[in-house]
Design a protein around this motif. Structure first.
Motif, PDB file in Angstrom:
ATOM      1  N   MET A   1      -5.686 -40.503 -66.951  1.00 11.79           N
ATOM      2  CA  MET A   1      -6.834 -41.128 -66.310  1.00 11.79           C
ATOM      3  C   MET A   1      -6.438 -41.609 -64.917  1.00 11.79           C
ATOM      4  O   MET A   1      -6.046 -42.744 -64.726  1.00 11.79           O
ATOM      5  CB  MET A   1      -7.346 -42.304 -67.151  1.00 11.79           C
ATOM      6  N   ALA A   2      -6.465 -40.708 -63.941  1.00 10.02           N
ATOM      7  CA  ALA A   2      -6.124 -41.089 -62.573  1.00 10.02           C
ATOM      8  C   ALA A   2      -7.257 -41.924 -61.988  1.00 10.02           C
ATOM      9  O   ALA A   2      -8.431 -41.576 -62.124  1.00 10.02           O
ATOM     10  CB  ALA A   2      -5.880 -39.852 -61.730  1.00 10.02           C
ATOM     11  N   TRP A   3      -6.915 -43.018 -61.355  1.00 13.82           N
ATOM     12  CA  TRP A   3      -7.939 -43.878 -60.772  1.00 13.82           C
ATOM     13  C   TRP A   3      -7.362 -44.698 -59.631  1.00 13.82           C
ATOM     14  O   TRP A   3      -6.146 -44.896 -59.534  1.00 13.82           O
ATOM     15  CB  TRP A   3      -8.541 -44.811 -61.831  1.00 13.82           C
ATOM     16  N   GLN A   4      -8.251 -45.194 -58.789  1.00 17.15           N
ATOM     17  CA  GLN A   4      -7.878 -46.130 -57.721  1.00 17.15           C
ATOM     18  C   GLN A   4      -9.112 -46.903 -57.322  1.00 17.15           C
ATOM     19  O   GLN A   4     -10.224 -46.362 -57.304  1.00 17.15           O
ATOM     20  CB  GLN A   4      -7.256 -45.400 -56.526  1.00 17.15           C
ATOM     21  N   ILE A   5      -8.924 -48.180 -57.018  1.00 15.83           N
ATOM     22  CA  ILE A   5      -9.999 -49.023 -56.507  1.00 15.83           C
ATOM     23  C   ILE A   5      -9.431 -49.978 -55.462  1.00 15.83           C
ATOM     24  O   ILE A   5      -8.267 -50.366 -55.524  1.00 15.83           O
ATOM     25  CB  ILE A   5     -10.716 -49.847 -57.616  1.00 15.83           C
ATOM     26  N   ARG A   6     -10.263 -50.331 -54.502  1.00 14.80           N
ATOM     27  CA  ARG A   6      -9.889 -51.353 -53.528  1.00 14.80           C
ATOM     28  C   ARG A   6     -11.127 -52.162 -53.192  1.00 14.80           C
ATOM     29  O   ARG A   6     -12.259 -51.661 -53.258  1.00 14.80           O
ATOM     30  CB  ARG A   6      -9.297 -50.739 -52.261  1.00 14.80           C
ATOM     31  N   GLY A   7     -10.926 -53.425 -52.856  1.00 13.64           N
ATOM     32  CA  GLY A   7     -12.067 -54.271 -52.552  1.00 13.64           C
ATOM     33  C   GLY A   7     -11.656 -55.701 -52.303  1.00 13.64           C
ATOM     34  O   GLY A   7     -10.567 -55.966 -51.787  1.00 13.64           O
ATOM     35  N   GLU A   8     -12.521 -56.634 -52.692  1.00 12.42           N
ATOM     36  CA  GLU A   8     -12.297 -58.062 -52.471  1.00 12.42           C
ATOM     37  C   GLU A   8     -12.471 -58.824 -53.786  1.00 12.42           C
ATOM     38  O   GLU A   8     -13.277 -58.441 -54.632  1.00 12.42           O
ATOM     39  CB  GLU A   8     -13.297 -58.613 -51.451  1.00 12.42           C
ATOM     40  N   TYR A   9     -11.696 -59.889 -53.924  1.00 14.61           N
ATOM     41  CA  TYR A   9     -11.741 -60.693 -55.150  1.00 14.61           C
ATOM     42  C   TYR A   9     -11.791 -62.175 -54.798  1.00 14.61           C
ATOM     43  O   TYR A   9     -11.284 -62.613 -53.760  1.00 14.61           O
ATOM     44  CB  TYR A   9     -10.531 -60.366 -56.018  1.00 14.61           C
ATOM     45  N   MET A  10     -12.407 -62.954 -55.673  1.00 15.28           N
ATOM     46  CA  MET A  10     -12.326 -64.418 -55.609  1.00 15.28           C
ATOM     47  C   MET A  10     -12.349 -64.948 -57.029  1.00 15.28           C
ATOM     48  O   MET A  10     -12.869 -64.305 -57.937  1.00 15.28           O
ATOM     49  CB  MET A  10     -13.464 -65.019 -54.783  1.00 15.28           C
ATOM     50  N   GLU A  11     -11.744 -66.115 -57.214  1.00 19.10           N
ATOM     51  CA  GLU A  11     -11.755 -66.739 -58.542  1.00 19.10           C
ATOM     52  C   GLU A  11     -11.807 -68.249 -58.406  1.00 19.10           C
ATOM     53  O   GLU A  11     -11.406 -68.818 -57.397  1.00 19.10           O
ATOM     54  CB  GLU A  11     -10.520 -66.339 -59.355  1.00 19.10           C
ATOM     55  N   THR A  12     -12.315 -68.876 -59.457  1.00 13.84           N
ATOM     56  CA  THR A  12     -12.161 -70.312 -59.635  1.00 13.84           C
ATOM     57  C   THR A  12     -11.623 -70.543 -61.039  1.00 13.84           C
ATOM     58  O   THR A  12     -11.774 -69.705 -61.922  1.00 13.84           O
ATOM     59  CB  THR A  12     -13.491 -71.085 -59.462  1.00 13.84           C
ATOM     60  N   CYS A  13     -10.993 -71.703 -61.229  1.00 15.30           N
ATOM     61  CA  CYS A  13     -10.528 -72.059 -62.573  1.00 15.30           C
ATOM     62  C   CYS A  13     -10.723 -73.562 -62.779  1.00 15.30           C
ATOM     63  O   CYS A  13     -11.105 -74.287 -61.866  1.00 15.30           O
ATOM     64  CB  CYS A  13      -9.080 -71.642 -62.801  1.00 15.30           C
ATOM     65  N   ASN A  14     -10.456 -74.020 -63.984  1.00 10.77           N
ATOM     66  CA  ASN A  14     -10.696 -75.425 -64.310  1.00 10.77           C
ATOM     67  C   ASN A  14      -9.522 -76.331 -63.956  1.00 10.77           C
ATOM     68  O   ASN A  14      -9.623 -77.546 -64.091  1.00 10.77           O
ATOM     69  CB  ASN A  14     -11.073 -75.588 -65.787  1.00 10.77           C
ATOM     70  N   CYS A  15      -8.402 -75.758 -63.504  1.00 11.49           N
ATOM     71  CA  CYS A  15      -7.256 -76.592 -63.142  1.00 11.49           C
ATOM     72  C   CYS A  15      -7.513 -77.339 -61.834  1.00 11.49           C
ATOM     73  O   CYS A  15      -8.175 -76.839 -60.933  1.00 11.49           O
ATOM     74  CB  CYS A  15      -6.002 -75.741 -62.967  1.00 11.49           C
ATOM     75  N   ALA A  16      -6.952 -78.545 -61.746  1.00 11.02           N
ATOM     76  CA  ALA A  16      -6.975 -79.269 -60.481  1.00 11.02           C
ATOM     77  C   ALA A  16      -6.137 -78.501 -59.459  1.00 11.02           C
ATOM     78  O   ALA A  16      -5.147 -77.859 -59.801  1.00 11.02           O
ATOM     79  CB  ALA A  16      -6.423 -80.681 -60.674  1.00 11.02           C
ATOM     80  N   PHE A  17      -6.555 -78.547 -58.195  1.00  7.80           N
ATOM     81  CA  PHE A  17      -5.812 -77.913 -57.119  1.00  7.80           C
ATOM     82  C   PHE A  17      -4.463 -78.638 -56.928  1.00  7.80           C
ATOM     83  O   PHE A  17      -4.432 -79.866 -56.899  1.00  7.80           O
ATOM     84  CB  PHE A  17      -6.625 -78.003 -55.833  1.00  7.80           C
ATOM     85  N   LEU A  18      -3.365 -77.948 -56.885  1.00  7.84           N
ATOM     86  CA  LEU A  18      -3.114 -76.522 -56.942  1.00  7.84           C
ATOM     87  C   LEU A  18      -2.760 -76.144 -58.383  1.00  7.84           C
ATOM     88  O   LEU A  18      -1.916 -76.790 -58.994  1.00  7.84           O
ATOM     89  CB  LEU A  18      -1.973 -76.161 -55.992  1.00  7.84           C
ATOM     90  N   CYS A  19      -3.377 -75.100 -58.895  1.00  6.41           N
ATOM     91  CA  CYS A  19      -3.161 -74.655 -60.265  1.00  6.41           C
ATOM     92  C   CYS A  19      -1.675 -74.440 -60.552  1.00  6.41           C
ATOM     93  O   CYS A  19      -0.993 -73.737 -59.809  1.00  6.41           O
ATOM     94  CB  CYS A  19      -3.930 -73.354 -60.487  1.00  6.41           C
ATOM     95  N   PRO A  20      -1.152 -75.045 -61.638  1.00  2.00           N
ATOM     96  CA  PRO A  20       0.272 -74.881 -61.941  1.00  2.00           C
ATOM     97  C   PRO A  20       0.637 -73.485 -62.435  1.00  2.00           C
ATOM     98  O   PRO A  20       1.811 -73.102 -62.384  1.00  2.00           O
ATOM     99  CB  PRO A  20       0.528 -75.925 -63.038  1.00  2.00           C
ATOM    100  N   CYS A  21      -0.334 -72.709 -62.900  1.00  2.86           N
ATOM    101  CA  CYS A  21      -0.031 -71.382 -63.455  1.00  2.86           C
ATOM    102  C   CYS A  21       0.666 -70.497 -62.423  1.00  2.86           C
ATOM    103  O   CYS A  21       1.677 -69.857 -62.709  1.00  2.86           O
ATOM    104  CB  CYS A  21      -1.302 -70.696 -63.936  1.00  2.86           C
ATOM    105  N   ILE A  22       0.109 -70.482 -61.210  1.00  2.00           N
ATOM    106  CA  ILE A  22       0.585 -69.525 -60.217  1.00  2.00           C
ATOM    107  C   ILE A  22       1.962 -69.888 -59.666  1.00  2.00           C
ATOM    108  O   ILE A  22       2.746 -69.020 -59.293  1.00  2.00           O
ATOM    109  CB  ILE A  22      -0.448 -69.388 -59.076  1.00  2.00           C
ATOM    110  N   VAL A  23       2.299 -71.174 -59.615  1.00  3.94           N
ATOM    111  CA  VAL A  23       3.592 -71.575 -59.043  1.00  3.94           C
ATOM    112  C   VAL A  23       4.671 -71.743 -60.107  1.00  3.94           C
ATOM    113  O   VAL A  23       5.799 -72.103 -59.783  1.00  3.94           O
ATOM    114  CB  VAL A  23       3.449 -72.867 -58.205  1.00  3.94           C
ATOM    115  N   THR A  24       4.329 -71.473 -61.381  1.00  2.00           N
ATOM    116  CA  THR A  24       5.328 -71.526 -62.455  1.00  2.00           C
ATOM    117  C   THR A  24       5.417 -70.187 -63.180  1.00  2.00           C
ATOM    118  O   THR A  24       5.976 -70.112 -64.274  1.00  2.00           O
ATOM    119  CB  THR A  24       4.981 -72.615 -63.486  1.00  2.00           C
ATOM    120  N   ASN A  25       4.871 -69.127 -62.559  1.00  2.00           N
ATOM    121  CA  ASN A  25       4.879 -67.805 -63.189  1.00  2.00           C
ATOM    122  C   ASN A  25       4.268 -67.842 -64.581  1.00  2.00           C
ATOM    123  O   ASN A  25       4.821 -67.301 -65.548  1.00  2.00           O
ATOM    124  CB  ASN A  25       6.293 -67.218 -63.230  1.00  2.00           C
ATOM    125  N   LEU A  26       3.118 -68.516 -64.690  1.00  2.00           N
ATOM    126  CA  LEU A  26       2.285 -68.598 -65.903  1.00  2.00           C
ATOM    127  C   LEU A  26       2.879 -69.473 -66.995  1.00  2.00           C
ATOM    128  O   LEU A  26       2.379 -69.482 -68.123  1.00  2.00           O
ATOM    129  CB  LEU A  26       1.987 -67.200 -66.484  1.00  2.00           C
TER     130      LEU A  26
END
Length: 201
Positions: free
Chosen positions: A1-26
């Motif tokens: 299944m060859a595929w490719q996509i490109r575009g724009e993304y945004m997200e929000t989450c319920n963590c207080a800024f700054l989310c600890p997930c991203i700076v602790t590798n989940l």
């Protein structure tokens, strides 16, 4: 299944800024005990096995009971009602990681795939301000955090499935009510990100 996509993304989450997930590798404990996040994706250009995905909007929503790295996450997809059945099948394969690519790294952490909902999905961005809506199911917006020169602050080399370079942002509003995942906040204190993306598999 060859595929490719490109575009724009945004997200929000319920963590207080700054989310600890991203700076602790989940591995970090979410600030509210669990993690709820909605990742909105607008495909500028893409295809999978001859099926054009140009212009398709979808939102992946997830919940983890604790640190994301511990697994047992619930994940569901909301795909724009204007997408064809073939496009929905392609997006589901890509977003679930079944078709390989960046999201395949998250697949072992998913305990339950909640399914696919159809709704009118719209994703809009201008500068550092982004918003995404899926009918009455999801309504979110964010604004980028800028430095003293007015340029967006970014995290580079991030272990994030969408992009290794993501802008820091705060959620202006964040509402989820789908797949049993519910959250509502308009305090401006919650975490968000946005970035261009380019995937292939």
């Amino acid at each position: 299944m060859a595929w490719q996509i490109r575009g724009e993304y945004m997200e929000t989450c319920n963590c207080a800024f700054l989310c600890p997930c991203i700076v602790t590798n989940l591995q970090g404990q979410p600030t509210e005990g669990d993690c709820k996040a909605a990742l909105a994706m607008h495909i500028d250009e893409g295809s999978m096995d001859g099926v054009s995905l140009d212009g398709v909007d979808f939102i992946a929503i997830l919940q983890s009971k604790g640190p994301m790295g511990a697994g047992d996450m619930t994940v569901g997809l909301v795909v724009d009602a204007a997408a064809s059945d073939a496009q929905v099948q392609a997006i589901t394969a890509i977003a679930s990681g079944a078709a390989g690519g960046p999201l395949a790294m998250m697949a072992p952490l998913v305990g339950r795939f909640a399914g696919v909902e159809r709704a009118s999905v719209s994703i809009r961005g201008e500068g550092g301000k982004w918003s995404a809506r899926a009918g009455e199911l999801i309504d979110q917006a964010c604004e980028g955090v800028l430095n003293m020169e007015g340029r967006p602050l970014v995290l580079d080399n991030a272990s994030h499935p969408v992009s290794s370079r993501i802008a820091l942002a705060r959620a202006a509003r964040s509402m989820f009510k789908v797949f049993g995942i519910e959250w509502k906040d308009e305090t401006g204190t919650r975490n968000a990100h946005y970035a261009p993306f380019s995937w292939a598999g």
